[in-house]
Design an enzyme around this catalytic site. Structure first.
Site: not given
Ligand SMILES: NC(=O)c1ccc[n+]([C@@H]2O[C@H](COP(=O)([O-])OP(=O)(O)OC[C@H]3O[C@@H](n4cnc5c(N)ncnc54)[C@H](O)[C@@H]3O)[C@@H](O)[C@H]2O)c1
Length: 322
Positions: A141, A117, A145
């Site tokens: 957070y 991120s 990362k």
């Molecule tokens: N959305 C953003 O703007 C953004 C920006 C930068 C980084 N990220 C990173 O991208 C990734 C996905 O984000 P997102 O927005 O899709 O979030 P989200 O919450 O929609 O998706 C996360 C997924 O991981 C699953 N999950 C969580 N913990 C778990 C575990 N211990 N074991 C198995 N599955 C697990 C959840 O059920 C979910 O399906 C994350 O790692 C987040 O930090 C997101």
């Protein structure tokens, strides 16, 4: 190759699953469904329900599906929650990753992509954030990362795994309404929520050193995030020595005032004036990616603009809030 996509039932994960499946990759998903939804997965993609923290589950899934590469997207992503529950975030995001990597090394997995991120940069005081900009996260957070990137790079180097850490900037939009983001943690859904309730959207501070005084961010369509994963997975497949850290952004800043204006236009609520309130602590004035390295390394660049992000996110919002 067979790719395990963790978190594949989530917002970003389901877009990556869709793009990789359409690109002809063999895929299996591991997701604990804590924030994900099984309906997001296309037909024919197997879902294993379980947590990456459970080594037995990880070992079984890697073995039964003969996994050769992993795209690790599962994780917790809310900054405020990470400040309130740092131990939970370190457990889920760092211990979960460490457990998965340990299983991967033992199973002979040779390719590993990691969802990082822009939060690793903290409050960067530069016009364009390159991958060489110092990392100084300002919340748990972002720390998890950055620690995750270190774990991935060190494991790759020691055990001969090709790796890529992908630093997403501000993700928005949806490929289809059904795949939209369920959360209300980012600017776009926050403004949808206020406008549809007939309330003024809030702008946190208009006295930043930017042209219109509001914070500037680099928004990136989730479909572009997904296509970057396809490109990175292909690169890792072709190059067993790859060790990449890449920004995924558009390299273009959009201010909060500009973004709120576009959202009002798309939702047809130009009648409601935004309300300017105090700054929030920890909001940097400007965070915009340099997208040069990913263009050079993968030949990738973003296709979608901000209006397409807002329009597609709005279709998803209306579906979930009829
Ligand atoms: N959305 C953003 O703007 C953004 C920006 C930068 C980084 N990220 C990173 O991208 C990734 C996905 O984000 P997102 O927005 O899709 O979030 P989200 O919450 O929609 O998706 C996360 C997924 O991981 C699953 N999950 C969580 N913990 C778990 C575990 N211990 N074991 C198995 N599955 C697990 C959840 O059920 C979910 O399906 C994350 O790692 C987040 O930090 C997101």
């Amino acid at each position: 190759m067979t790719w395990l996509i963790t978190g594949g039932a989530g917002f970003i994960g389901s877009h990556v699953v869709k793009a990789m499946a359409e690109g002809g990759e063999r895929i299996v998903v591991l997701d604990d469904l804590s924030t994900g939804r099984a309906e997001r997965l296309p037909d024919g993609v197997p879902l294993e329900v379980g947590t990456v923290l459970d080594r037995d589950v990880v070992d079984r899934v890697l073995r039964e599906h003969a996994v050769t590469g992993i795209v690790h997207i599962a994780g917790k992503k809310q900054v405020a929650e990470s400040v309130a529950k740092p131990l939970h975030y370190y457990r889920e995001n760092v211990e979960g990753l460490r457990t998965l990597l340990e299983g991967a090394v033992e199973a002979g997995v040779t390719r590993f992509l990691f969802s990082s991120s822009a939060a690793v940069y903290g409050m960067p005081d530069v016009d364009l954030v390159t991958e060489a900009t110092p990392c100084a996260p300002i919340n748990p957070y972002g720390e998890t990362k950055l620690a995750g990137e270190w774990l991935v790079t060190a494991t790759g180097r020691t055990y001969g795994m090709a790796t890529a850490s992908l630093r997403y900037f501000n993700v928005a939009g949806a490929a289809t309404p059904e795949l939209g983001d369920d959360g209300v943690f980012n600017l776009v859904p926050m403004v949808f929520e206020r406008l549809t309730a007939g309330e003024q959207p809030r702008i946190f501070g208009d006295d930043y050193p930017t042209p219109d005084g509001t914070c500037i961010r680099d928004y990136i369509h989730v479909e572009d995030i997904a296509s970057a994963h396809v490109a990175a997975a292909r690169r890792l497949a072709a190059d067993p020595d790859a060790s990449l850290v890449l920004n995924i952004g558009r390299g273009e800043g959009v201010s909060v005032t500009e973004m709120v204006g576009i959202i009002q236009d798309v939702t047809g609520r130009t009648d409601i004036e935004p309300l300017v309130t105090d700054r929030r602590p920890g909001d940097p004035a400007r965070v915009v990616a340099s997208a040069d390295r990913i263009a050079e390394e993968l030949g990738w660049s973003a296709r979608y603009g901000v209006r397409e992000m807002v329009e597609s996110a709005w279709a998803g919002w209306q579906l979930r809030h009829p």
